[in-house]
Design an enzyme around this catalytic site. Structure first.
Site, short mmCIF file in Angstrom:
data_model
loop_
_atom_site.label_atom_id
_atom_site.label_comp_id
_atom_site.label_asym_id
_atom_site.label_seq_id
_atom_site.Cartn_x
_atom_site.Cartn_y
_atom_site.Cartn_z
N GLY A 11 0.84 -1.21 0.00
CA GLY A 11 0.00 0.00 0.00
C GLY A 11 0.87 1.25 0.00
O GLY A 11 1.85 1.34 0.74
N ARG A 72 1.04 -5.18 -5.89
CA ARG A 72 1.26 -6.41 -5.12
C ARG A 72 1.55 -7.51 -6.14
O ARG A 72 1.02 -7.48 -7.24
CB ARG A 72 0.02 -6.71 -4.28
CG ARG A 72 -0.34 -5.53 -3.33
CD ARG A 72 -1.49 -5.88 -2.40
NE ARG A 72 -2.13 -4.71 -1.79
CZ ARG A 72 -1.68 -4.04 -0.75
NH1 ARG A 72 -0.56 -4.39 -0.19
NH2 ARG A 72 -2.34 -3.00 -0.25
N ASP A 103 5.17 -5.00 5.82
CA ASP A 103 5.71 -6.31 6.18
C ASP A 103 5.68 -7.31 5.02
O ASP A 103 6.61 -8.09 4.82
CB ASP A 103 5.00 -6.88 7.42
CG ASP A 103 3.48 -6.95 7.26
OD1 ASP A 103 2.99 -6.48 6.20
OD2 ASP A 103 2.81 -7.45 8.14
N THR A 125 4.46 2.50 5.41
CA THR A 125 3.06 2.08 5.46
C THR A 125 2.32 2.94 6.48
O THR A 125 2.88 3.28 7.52
CB THR A 125 2.91 0.60 5.88
OG1 THR A 125 1.52 0.33 6.16
CG2 THR A 125 3.72 0.26 7.12
N ASP A 127 0.03 2.00 8.34
CA ASP A 127 -0.49 1.17 9.43
C ASP A 127 0.32 1.23 10.71
O ASP A 127 -0.18 0.85 11.77
CB ASP A 127 -0.57 -0.30 8.99
CG ASP A 127 -1.49 -0.48 7.80
OD1 ASP A 127 -1.38 -1.51 7.11
OD2 ASP A 127 -2.31 0.41 7.55
N ASP A 129 2.57 -0.78 11.64
CA ASP A 129 2.49 -2.17 12.18
C ASP A 129 3.78 -2.95 11.94
O ASP A 129 3.76 -4.17 11.84
CB ASP A 129 1.32 -2.91 11.52
CG ASP A 129 1.46 -3.00 10.01
OD1 ASP A 129 0.68 -3.75 9.39
OD2 ASP A 129 2.37 -2.34 9.45
N ARG A 171 -5.22 -2.18 8.82
CA ARG A 171 -5.16 -3.65 8.60
C ARG A 171 -5.39 -4.34 9.93
O ARG A 171 -6.44 -4.14 10.52
CB ARG A 171 -3.84 -4.06 7.94
CG ARG A 171 -3.91 -5.41 7.23
CD ARG A 171 -2.55 -5.79 6.65
NE ARG A 171 -2.18 -4.94 5.53
CZ ARG A 171 -2.55 -5.20 4.27
NH1 ARG A 171 -3.29 -6.23 4.01
NH2 ARG A 171 -2.15 -4.43 3.28
O1 F6P Z 1 -1.49 -1.44 4.39
C1 F6P Z 1 -2.06 -0.19 4.11
C2 F6P Z 1 -3.54 -0.35 3.88
O2 F6P Z 1 -4.10 0.90 3.61
C3 F6P Z 1 -4.29 -0.98 5.03
O3 F6P Z 1 -4.52 -0.07 6.09
C4 F6P Z 1 -5.54 -1.42 4.32
O4 F6P Z 1 -6.26 -2.42 5.01
C5 F6P Z 1 -4.97 -1.96 3.01
O5 F6P Z 1 -3.78 -1.20 2.76
C6 F6P Z 1 -5.88 -1.82 1.82
O6 F6P Z 1 -5.21 -2.53 0.77
P1 F6P Z 1 -5.54 -2.18 -0.78
O7 F6P Z 1 -4.91 -0.85 -1.08
O8 F6P Z 1 -4.88 -3.31 -1.53
O9 F6P Z 1 -7.05 -2.16 -0.91
#
Ligand code: F6P
Length: 319
Positions: A11, A72, A103, A125, A127, A129, A171
């Site tokens: 992300g 990804r 991570d 990120t 998050d 985390d 997340r």
């Molecule tokens: O990891 C960052 C994040 O924004 C999380 O907080 C969220 O759950 C996830 O990415 C959303 O993923 P995507 O951008 O693939 O929808």
């Protein structure tokens, strides 16, 4: 080491561009060649690599997102994908790689390191985390974005004397919820690290109303539930009109805060210093305002602790 590359993965987060800029300009300053990989590990496998110079990262400091794009990549998790990536790095003569991401991205960095390719992770990120670092790039900007939204919602819930449950990202971590719940004076904070007790929450809302609070704001971390589902339950149990707000992707964007730009710049610089000294298999981190680094495997095995002290304080101050 004379030739390195940088990519962003997972992300996106505000401040990633400041980290990219720090990697590129530190490398140029140290007389190294530096390449940008587009679209994370997906682009690496496809050889989407371009030479970068000082000008390539001009006027991006204030921009959210990542100029290198991100993606990804399931293919990268396969032996075949990994082999293609290593082959591309060899073809371009690249000797070290900086991976800016979360991570999941660091597991890719570990895979490359375990195959003998020097790789350094920079925690980017929203998050927050990543257990080995006290703060990740993007977190400070994201919590300020959420706080702005909370303050706007506070206007309408007090006008209508309502409850609003605001779902934030993170997340499986509750840090965005804890910090913004504290800063926004939320009457309740629901996080995955604590058991979800709706009756306890509704009692706090009713007790607040009995003490003269005509409206309430609840911050819900996405890892702890869905605001749309809890909205009706809270309204039935408290008898207060309740609305739900899912903040979503605005939390990922925006111009990075000064704190994130400075953190990203310090981390990017440190990552290049490690590679310059032929040190790979590390994740850059910040501890007590010092930039340090940890073995990737060790860092990924560290348990993520949530800020219990801040969580408890927020409960006291929002009575
Ligand atoms: O990891 C960052 C994040 O924004 C999380 O907080 C969220 O759950 C996830 O990415 C959303 O993923 P995507 O951008 O693939 O929808």
């Amino acid at each position: 080491m004379k030739k390195i590359a940088v990519l962003t993965s997972g992300g996106d987060a505000p401040g990633m561009n400041a980290a990219i800029r720090a990697v590129v300009r530190t490398a140029v300053f140290k007389g190294m060649e530096v390449y940008g990989v587009r679209r994370g590990f997906h682009g690496l496998i496809k050889g989407e690599i371009e030479h970068m110079d000082v000008k390539s990262v001009g006027e991006i400091l204030h921009r959210g997102g990542t100029i290198l794009n991100t993606a990804r990549s399931d293919q990268f998790k396969t032996e075949e994908g990994m082999g293609k990536a290593l082959n591309i790095l060899r073809v371009f003569g690249i000797e070290g790689l900086v991976v800016i991401g979360g991570d999941g991205s660091f597991r890719g960095a570990l895979d490359l390191s375990e195959r003998g390719f020097p790789t350094v992770g920079v925690p980017g990120t929203i998050d927050n985390d990543i257990a080995c670092t006290e703060q990740t790039i993007g977190f400070d900007t994201a919590i300020n974005t959420v706080l702005e939204a909370i303050n706007k919602i506070r206007d309408t819930v007090s006008s209508h004397e309502r409850t609003n449950i605001i779902e934030v990202m993170g997340r499986d971590a509750g840090d965005i919820a804890i910090y913004t719940g504290m800063a926004g004076g939320a009457e309740g904070i629901l996080i995955p690290e604590m058991p979800l007790n709706i009756d306890n929450l509704c009692r706090r809302i009713i007790e607040g109303r009995n003490r003269g609070k005509s409206s309430s704001i609840i911050i819900l971390a996405e890892g702890a539930g869905k605001a749309m589902e809890l909205e009706r339950i809270i309204e039935e149990k408290t008898g207060m009109e309740t609305r739900a707000t899912v903040l979503g992707y605005i939390q990922r964007g925006g111009s990075p805060s000064a704190a994130d730009i400075i953190l990203a710049s310090r981390m990017g610089y440190h990552a290049v210093e490690l590679l310059e000294n032929n040190i790979g298999n590390r994740i850059v981190a910040i501890r007590e305002n010092r930039i340090v680094d940890f073995d990737i495997k060790e860092a990924l095995s560290m348990p993520k602790k949530f800020n219990q002290e801040l969580y408890d304080l927020a409960q006291v101050l929002s009575i």
